[in-house]
Design a protein around this motif. Structure first.
Motif, mmCIF file in Angstrom:
data_model
loop_
_atom_site.group_PDB
_atom_site.id
_atom_site.type_symbol
_atom_site.label_atom_id
_atom_site.label_comp_id
_atom_site.label_asym_id
_atom_site.label_seq_id
_atom_site.Cartn_x
_atom_site.Cartn_y
_atom_site.Cartn_z
ATOM 1 N N GLY A 186 5.352 11.310 -28.907
ATOM 2 C CA GLY A 186 5.493 10.771 -30.163
ATOM 3 C C GLY A 186 6.723 12.203 -30.537
ATOM 4 N N THR A 187 6.453 13.207 -30.648
ATOM 5 C CA THR A 187 7.006 14.553 -30.519
ATOM 6 C C THR A 187 8.408 14.051 -30.224
ATOM 7 N N ILE A 247 10.692 11.589 -31.159
ATOM 8 C CA ILE A 247 11.420 11.487 -32.789
ATOM 9 C C ILE A 247 12.603 12.560 -32.887
ATOM 10 N N HIS A 264 8.172 17.520 -38.583
ATOM 11 C CA HIS A 264 9.317 16.287 -39.052
ATOM 12 C C HIS A 264 10.149 17.456 -39.632
ATOM 13 N N ASN A 276 -0.037 10.868 -41.966
ATOM 14 C CA ASN A 276 -0.528 12.191 -41.778
ATOM 15 C C ASN A 276 0.036 13.014 -42.324
ATOM 16 N N ALA A 295 2.315 7.339 -34.950
ATOM 17 C CA ALA A 295 1.651 7.541 -34.103
ATOM 18 C C ALA A 295 -0.309 7.853 -33.856
ATOM 19 N N TYR A 296 -0.334 6.569 -34.617
ATOM 20 C CA TYR A 296 -1.586 5.842 -34.349
ATOM 21 C C TYR A 296 -1.963 4.481 -34.670
ATOM 22 N N SER A 341 -0.069 9.085 -27.742
ATOM 23 C CA SER A 341 -1.223 10.702 -27.209
ATOM 24 C C SER A 341 -2.468 10.014 -28.013
ATOM 25 N N LYS A 342 -2.517 9.574 -29.474
ATOM 26 C CA LYS A 342 -4.366 9.175 -30.050
ATOM 27 C C LYS A 342 -4.892 7.950 -29.307
ATOM 28 N N ARG A 359 1.732 13.551 -22.493
ATOM 29 C CA ARG A 359 3.619 13.389 -23.123
ATOM 30 C C ARG A 359 3.529 12.109 -23.261
HETATM 31 C C1 LIG Z 1 2.735 11.397 -38.078
HETATM 32 C C2 LIG Z 1 2.353 12.092 -36.347
HETATM 33 N N1 LIG Z 1 3.805 11.814 -35.902
HETATM 34 C C3 LIG Z 1 4.270 12.312 -34.211
HETATM 35 C C4 LIG Z 1 3.170 13.111 -33.695
HETATM 36 C C5 LIG Z 1 3.562 13.205 -32.468
HETATM 37 O O1 LIG Z 1 2.625 12.927 -31.182
HETATM 38 P P1 LIG Z 1 2.937 13.637 -30.137
HETATM 39 O O2 LIG Z 1 1.062 14.558 -29.513
HETATM 40 O O3 LIG Z 1 2.513 11.830 -29.035
HETATM 41 O O4 LIG Z 1 4.010 13.746 -29.956
HETATM 42 C C6 LIG Z 1 2.338 13.597 -34.590
HETATM 43 C C7 LIG Z 1 0.611 13.896 -33.486
HETATM 44 O O5 LIG Z 1 -0.231 14.520 -34.378
HETATM 45 C C8 LIG Z 1 1.863 13.027 -36.016
HETATM 46 O O6 LIG Z 1 0.715 13.462 -36.445
#
Ligand SMILES: Cc1ncc(COP(=O)(O)O)c(C=O)c1O
Length: 398
Positions: free
Chosen positions: A104-105, A108, A134, A184, A214-215, A246-247, A255
């Motif tokens: 997810g990172t 973004i 963010h 989050n 992400a969830y 990821s979750k 990844r």
């Molecule tokens: C709100 C939010 N966005 C994005 C991510 C990124 O997830 P990833 O581990 O897939 O990079 C997280 C991970 O904790 C998150 O909490």
């Protein structure tokens, strides 16, 4: 010398909590810090559907040749369906492109860098509080971050009116970063009615949504949790969606994520897609294969997909149970405390309405680790440690 003159960057607070937890040899220690799902035994296990898909890949995968910058097409189509369903207007009108990204990172980051290409002076509105990365990502692209009030950590209150008031300050073309579900770190989500108000407001003010989801599956279910994506992409002409596997697949270290760009027309979608891929090429050329191949195999196989949905349901249900047990026990053990809001929230995270001093007592005297601001991972609670944790928190009130 040019590699000199910098000050060391401090440790990430969450990594610091993990380090302290590992170093603690108290047998009662509890980790409510790290942001991963834990099962009833406190383990972050590999899902059965993932194990099965990996076995399949070991036997059947024929090449490790490069993927394309867009990633695995089977994965991209499956994610598109998870986010938009099968008959959403943006699919029918060919207005959405979805590309695999490293987590997810990564999604973004690609989305924000692409935004920078489109609008070099873009302002991105971020909720207060939010996932700290963010800010890091908006900052890395040299875009301006502004905040909108979202949640009162001290009172455990979602601030919808304040959010709308602050978004009223946004200018046409500003980008609003929204958490698709399971915000989050507050756990406080908008109701569908509130999302509808936000959608109408953003349409009227010509604001652009950047949805970070992400969830998916951790609030009310895989399909229901995509409500905001479907709604905003239906009402508004354009959007960026960054999603993570990821979750909900528990494949944190593999990844796996995706960036989806919704454009106003099919022609624009093609052009925009080409620019997203240009961003990808300049950073990592093409994404890693394994995790996305696993997800693709699961989502494109009826039996494995059903198993996955069952396993996501189990994760969600367990966290919800822990939320309810925690609230019930706290009401019994410390009637003057007020943690009722925890049962209403979604996903793994919530803030405990504690003072910084109380949080430090929990860490130092009771070996219960959490973020200094009181953010806890509810999935760190189990039937085995629940009594210990609620006794310790109750002792702060009695
Ligand atoms: C709100 C939010 N966005 C994005 C991510 C990124 O997830 P990833 O581990 O897939 O990079 C997280 C991970 O904790 C998150 O909490």
């Amino acid at each position: 010398m040019i590699l000199s003159g910098l000050e060391a960057v401090g440790d990430d607070p969450i990594l610091l909590v993990s380090t302290l937890f590992r170093a603690d040899d108290n047998p009662n220690k509890v980790d409510l810090g790290v942001g991963v799902y834990k099962d009833a035994d406190g383990n972050t296990a590999i899902l059965e559907c993932v194990k099965k898909a990996e076995e399949y890949l070991v036997k059947n995968q024929e090449t490790k040749a490069y993927l394309s910058p867009a990633g695995n097409p089977g994965f991209n189509d499956a994610i598109k369906e998870l986010l938009f369903g099968t008959d959403h207007p943006v699919l029918k009108e060919n207005r959405v492109v979805t590309f695999q990204a490293p987590g997810g990172t990564g999604a973004i980051r690609i989305g924000i860098d692409f935004l920078k290409t489109c609008k070099p002076d873009a302002t991105v509105w971020v909720s207060d509080p939010t996932w700290p990365n963010h800010y890091g990502i908006v900052d890395a692209a040299n875009l301006t971050a502004k905040t909108y009030r979202y949640y009162n950590m001290k009172k455990g209150l979602f601030l919808f009116d304040e959010m709308m008031e602050d978004l009223g300050q946004a200018n046409e073309g500003d980008v609003i970063l929204l958490h698709g579900c399971c915000h989050n770190a507050s756990g406080a989500d908008l109701s569908n009615e509130q999302w509808n108000l936000v959608a109408d407001f953003m349409l009227e003010r010509k604001l652009v949504p950047f949805i970070d989801i992400a969830y998916q599956g951790f609030a009310n279910g895989i399909e229901k949790d995509a409500y905001v994506v479907k709604l905003l992409c239906d009402k508004l002409p354009e959007a960026i969606v960054a999603s993570s596997c990821s979750k909900n697949f528990a494949i944190y270290r593999d990844r796996v994520g995706a960036v989806s760009i919704v454009s106003a027309t099919e022609d624009l979608s093609k052009i925009n897609g080409s620019h997203v891929l240009k961003v990808v090429r300049s950073i990592y050329s093409m994404p890693p294969d394994h995790g996305a191949a696993v997800v693709s195999h699961i989502l494109n196989n009826v039996e494995l997909r059903n198993l996955w949905i069952k396993e996501v349901d189990e994760m969600r249900t367990r966290v919800k149970e822990m939320r309810h047990k925690f609230v019930t026990q706290m009401a019994e053990k410390a009637p003057s405390s007020d943690f009722g809001y925890i049962a209403e929230q979604n996903g793994m995270f919530s803030y405990l309405t504690l003072t910084p001093e109380q949080t430090q007592i929990l860490i130092k005297e009771h070996h219960i680790y959490m973020m200094a601001n009181g953010r806890v991972n509810i999935a760190g609670l189990t039937l085995s440690n629940m009594d210990y944790v609620t006794d310790a928190i109750a002792s702060l009130f009695n």
